[in-house]
Design a protein around this motif. Structure first.
Motif, PDB file in Angstrom:
ATOM      1  N   ASN A  64      53.046  22.914 -50.120  1.00 47.18           N
ATOM      2  CA  ASN A  64      53.267  23.135 -48.695  1.00 47.18           C
ATOM      3  C   ASN A  64      54.549  23.900 -48.430  1.00 47.18           C
ATOM      4  OD1 ASN A  64      50.913  21.983 -47.816  1.00 47.18           O
ATOM      5  ND2 ASN A  64      51.829  20.063 -47.192  1.00 47.18           N
ATOM      6  N   ASN A  65      55.543  23.803 -49.325  1.00 52.01           N
ATOM      7  CA  ASN A  65      56.797  24.531 -49.144  1.00 52.01           C
ATOM      8  C   ASN A  65      56.616  26.031 -49.308  1.00 52.01           C
ATOM      9  OD1 ASN A  65      58.261  22.195 -48.637  1.00 52.01           O
ATOM     10  ND2 ASN A  65      58.712  21.881 -50.795  1.00 52.01           N
ATOM     11  N   ASP A  66      55.523  26.453 -49.944  1.00 50.95           N
ATOM     12  CA  ASP A  66      55.253  27.865 -50.173  1.00 50.95           C
ATOM     13  C   ASP A  66      54.436  28.498 -49.056  1.00 50.95           C
ATOM     14  OD1 ASP A  66      56.549  27.609 -52.640  1.00 50.95           O
ATOM     15  OD2 ASP A  66      54.681  27.125 -53.678  1.00 50.95           O
ATOM     16  N   LEU A  67      54.059  27.723 -48.049  1.00 47.10           N
ATOM     17  CA  LEU A  67      53.207  28.218 -46.974  1.00 47.10           C
ATOM     18  C   LEU A  67      53.993  29.085 -45.997  1.00 47.10           C
ATOM     19  CD1 LEU A  67      51.202  24.975 -46.088  1.00 47.10           C
ATOM     20  CD2 LEU A  67      50.483  26.872 -47.541  1.00 47.10           C
ATOM     21  N   THR A  68      53.329  30.090 -45.467  1.00 55.81           N
ATOM     22  CA  THR A  68      53.920  30.859 -44.382  1.00 55.81           C
ATOM     23  C   THR A  68      53.873  29.996 -43.122  1.00 55.81           C
ATOM     24  OG1 THR A  68      51.826  31.812 -43.653  1.00 55.81           O
ATOM     25  CG2 THR A  68      53.052  33.031 -45.356  1.00 55.81           C
ATOM     26  N   PHE A  69      54.540  30.458 -42.076  1.00 56.95           N
ATOM     27  CA  PHE A  69      54.503  29.736 -40.805  1.00 56.95           C
ATOM     28  C   PHE A  69      53.070  29.569 -40.330  1.00 56.95           C
ATOM     29  CE2 PHE A  69      54.268  29.847 -36.176  1.00 56.95           C
ATOM     30  CZ  PHE A  69      54.997  28.708 -35.868  1.00 56.95           C
ATOM     31  N   GLU A  70      52.309  30.642 -40.381  1.00 52.36           N
ATOM     32  CA  GLU A  70      50.934  30.626 -39.886  1.00 52.36           C
ATOM     33  C   GLU A  70      50.060  29.680 -40.704  1.00 52.36           C
ATOM     34  OE1 GLU A  70      52.737  33.376 -40.477  1.00 52.36           O
ATOM     35  OE2 GLU A  70      52.946  34.209 -38.454  1.00 52.36           O
ATOM     36  N   GLU A  71      50.257  29.672 -42.032  1.00 54.37           N
ATOM     37  CA  GLU A  71      49.478  28.779 -42.894  1.00 54.37           C
ATOM     38  C   GLU A  71      49.845  27.321 -42.626  1.00 54.37           C
ATOM     39  OE1 GLU A  71      48.948  31.713 -46.781  1.00 54.37           O
ATOM     40  OE2 GLU A  71      50.744  30.475 -46.577  1.00 54.37           O
ATOM     41  N   ALA A  72      51.138  27.045 -42.474  1.00 58.73           N
ATOM     42  CA  ALA A  72      51.586  25.681 -42.202  1.00 58.73           C
ATOM     43  C   ALA A  72      51.052  25.203 -40.856  1.00 58.73           C
ATOM     44  CB  ALA A  72      53.112  25.610 -42.242  1.00 58.73           C
ATOM     45  N   LEU A  73      51.082  26.070 -39.858  1.00 63.03           N
ATOM     46  CA  LEU A  73      50.584  25.711 -38.533  1.00 63.03           C
ATOM     47  C   LEU A  73      49.078  25.445 -38.572  1.00 63.03           C
ATOM     48  CD1 LEU A  73      51.433  25.266 -35.619  1.00 63.03           C
ATOM     49  CD2 LEU A  73      51.011  27.696 -35.201  1.00 63.03           C
ATOM     50  N   ALA A  74      48.343  26.275 -39.299  1.00 63.49           N
ATOM     51  CA  ALA A  74      46.897  26.083 -39.422  1.00 63.49           C
ATOM     52  C   ALA A  74      46.582  24.757 -40.124  1.00 63.49           C
ATOM     53  CB  ALA A  74      46.270  27.254 -40.181  1.00 63.49           C
ATOM     54  N   ARG A  75      47.329  24.454 -41.179  1.00 62.20           N
ATOM     55  CA  ARG A  75      47.123  23.187 -41.895  1.00 62.20           C
ATOM     56  C   ARG A  75      47.456  22.017 -40.975  1.00 62.20           C
ATOM     57  NH1 ARG A  75      44.417  19.832 -44.938  1.00 62.20           N
ATOM     58  NH2 ARG A  75      45.733  18.314 -45.976  1.00 62.20           N
ATOM     59  N   LEU A  76      48.515  22.149 -40.201  1.00 63.66           N
ATOM     60  CA  LEU A  76      48.899  21.103 -39.258  1.00 63.66           C
ATOM     61  C   LEU A  76      47.793  20.864 -38.235  1.00 63.66           C
ATOM     62  CD1 LEU A  76      51.129  19.153 -38.461  1.00 63.66           C
ATOM     63  CD2 LEU A  76      52.186  20.997 -37.158  1.00 63.66           C
ATOM     64  N   GLU A  77      47.164  21.929 -37.761  1.00 63.54           N
ATOM     65  CA  GLU A  77      46.056  21.793 -36.809  1.00 63.54           C
ATOM     66  C   GLU A  77      44.887  21.036 -37.428  1.00 63.54           C
ATOM     67  OE1 GLU A  77      45.050  25.645 -35.251  1.00 63.54           O
ATOM     68  OE2 GLU A  77      47.034  25.911 -34.358  1.00 63.54           O
ATOM     69  N   VAL A  78      44.609  21.315 -38.700  1.00 61.17           N
ATOM     70  CA  VAL A  78      43.536  20.608 -39.403  1.00 61.17           C
ATOM     71  C   VAL A  78      43.858  19.118 -39.481  1.00 61.17           C
ATOM     72  CG1 VAL A  78      42.407  20.310 -41.662  1.00 61.17           C
ATOM     73  CG2 VAL A  78      42.754  22.603 -40.729  1.00 61.17           C
ATOM     74  N   LEU A  79      45.112  18.810 -39.838  1.00 60.38           N
ATOM     75  CA  LEU A  79      45.516  17.408 -39.943  1.00 60.38           C
ATOM     76  C   LEU A  79      45.396  16.694 -38.606  1.00 60.38           C
ATOM     77  CD1 LEU A  79      48.694  17.645 -42.220  1.00 60.38           C
ATOM     78  CD2 LEU A  79      46.335  17.152 -42.877  1.00 60.38           C
ATOM     79  N   VAL A  80      45.851  17.329 -37.554  1.00 54.48           N
ATOM     80  CA  VAL A  80      45.786  16.723 -36.221  1.00 54.48           C
ATOM     81  C   VAL A  80      44.332  16.449 -35.841  1.00 54.48           C
ATOM     82  CG1 VAL A  80      46.180  17.142 -33.753  1.00 54.48           C
ATOM     83  CG2 VAL A  80      47.987  17.633 -35.414  1.00 54.48           C
ATOM     84  N   ASN A  81      43.461  17.412 -36.081  1.00 55.37           N
ATOM     85  CA  ASN A  81      42.043  17.226 -35.753  1.00 55.37           C
ATOM     86  C   ASN A  81      41.440  16.050 -36.524  1.00 55.37           C
ATOM     87  OD1 ASN A  81      41.944  19.314 -33.889  1.00 55.37           O
ATOM     88  ND2 ASN A  81      41.371  20.825 -35.418  1.00 55.37           N
ATOM     89  N   ARG A  82      41.779  15.951 -37.804  1.00 52.97           N
ATOM     90  CA  ARG A  82      41.245  14.846 -38.608  1.00 52.97           C
ATOM     91  C   ARG A  82      41.776  13.516 -38.110  1.00 52.97           C
ATOM     92  NH1 ARG A  82      41.465  15.326 -44.725  1.00 52.97           N
ATOM     93  NH2 ARG A  82      40.119  13.517 -44.485  1.00 52.97           N
ATOM     94  N   LEU A  83      43.063  13.467 -37.763  1.00 55.84           N
ATOM     95  CA  LEU A  83      43.647  12.218 -37.274  1.00 55.84           C
ATOM     96  C   LEU A  83      43.080  11.838 -35.913  1.00 55.84           C
ATOM     97  CD1 LEU A  83      47.331  12.764 -38.407  1.00 55.84           C
ATOM     98  CD2 LEU A  83      45.787  10.967 -39.209  1.00 55.84           C
ATOM     99  N   GLU A  84      42.810  12.830 -35.074  1.00 52.47           N
ATOM    100  CA  GLU A  84      42.270  12.548 -33.743  1.00 52.47           C
ATOM    101  C   GLU A  84      40.852  12.008 -33.795  1.00 52.47           C
ATOM    102  OE1 GLU A  84      42.839  16.184 -31.551  1.00 52.47           O
ATOM    103  OE2 GLU A  84      44.788  15.514 -30.802  1.00 52.47           O
ATOM    104  N   GLU A  85      40.127  12.302 -34.864  1.00 55.32           N
ATOM    105  CA  GLU A  85      38.770  11.774 -35.001  1.00 55.32           C
ATOM    106  C   GLU A  85      38.789  10.253 -35.044  1.00 55.32           C
ATOM    107  OE1 GLU A  85      37.126  13.607 -38.477  1.00 55.32           O
ATOM    108  OE2 GLU A  85      36.950  15.566 -37.518  1.00 55.32           O
ATOM    109  N   GLY A  86      39.847   9.695 -35.616  1.00 50.63           N
ATOM    110  CA  GLY A  86      40.036   8.254 -35.599  1.00 50.63           C
ATOM    111  C   GLY A  86      39.171   7.453 -36.545  1.00 50.63           C
ATOM    112  N   ASN A  87      38.457   8.086 -37.453  1.00 53.54           N
ATOM    113  CA  ASN A  87      37.576   7.334 -38.346  1.00 53.54           C
ATOM    114  C   ASN A  87      38.072   7.329 -39.795  1.00 53.54           C
ATOM    115  OD1 ASN A  87      37.054   9.983 -38.850  1.00 53.54           O
ATOM    116  ND2 ASN A  87      34.844   9.871 -38.580  1.00 53.54           N
ATOM    117  N   LEU A  88      39.364   7.559 -40.006  1.00 56.08           N
ATOM    118  CA  LEU A  88      39.929   7.566 -41.354  1.00 56.08           C
ATOM    119  C   LEU A  88      40.494   6.197 -41.696  1.00 56.08           C
ATOM    120  CD1 LEU A  88      41.957  10.905 -41.155  1.00 56.08           C
ATOM    121  CD2 LEU A  88      39.769  10.549 -42.291  1.00 56.08           C
ATOM    122  N   PRO A  89      40.467   5.851 -42.979  1.00 55.17           N
ATOM    123  CA  PRO A  89      41.130   4.612 -43.400  1.00 55.17           C
ATOM    124  C   PRO A  89      42.643   4.725 -43.133  1.00 55.17           C
ATOM    125  CG  PRO A  89      39.785   5.531 -45.177  1.00 55.17           C
ATOM    126  CD  PRO A  89      39.817   6.534 -44.082  1.00 55.17           C
TER     127      PRO A  89
END
Length: 75
Positions: free
Chosen positions: A3-28
């Protein structure tokens, strides 16, 4: 890729993926905590990228004659 090697855009895109997964609310709980921790790291990395970009941005100053003068901020 670390993750330290990611560009700003890549880090932001990954962050969006994480937020979407967390918002689903069905993770352990364990997985939610891991994703949350990764999200915090990505947020800090994005902030660091933005701080670096701010240092590189030209600053517009108004000159004595009312004309805009461009000055590079020193790093």
């Amino acid at each position: 890729m670390n993750n330290n090697d990611l560009t700003f855009e890549e880090a932001l895109a990954r962050l969006e993926v994480l937020v979407n997964r967390l918002e689903e609310g069905n993770l352990p709980l364990e997985e939610s905590l891991e994703l949350f921790a990764e999200g915090i790291k990505l947020t800090k990395q994005c902030s660091k990228h933005l701080e670096q970009a701010e240092k590189q941005i030209s600053i517009l100053l108004e000159g004595d004659n009312g004309q805009a003068v461009v000055r590079e901020e020193e790093l």
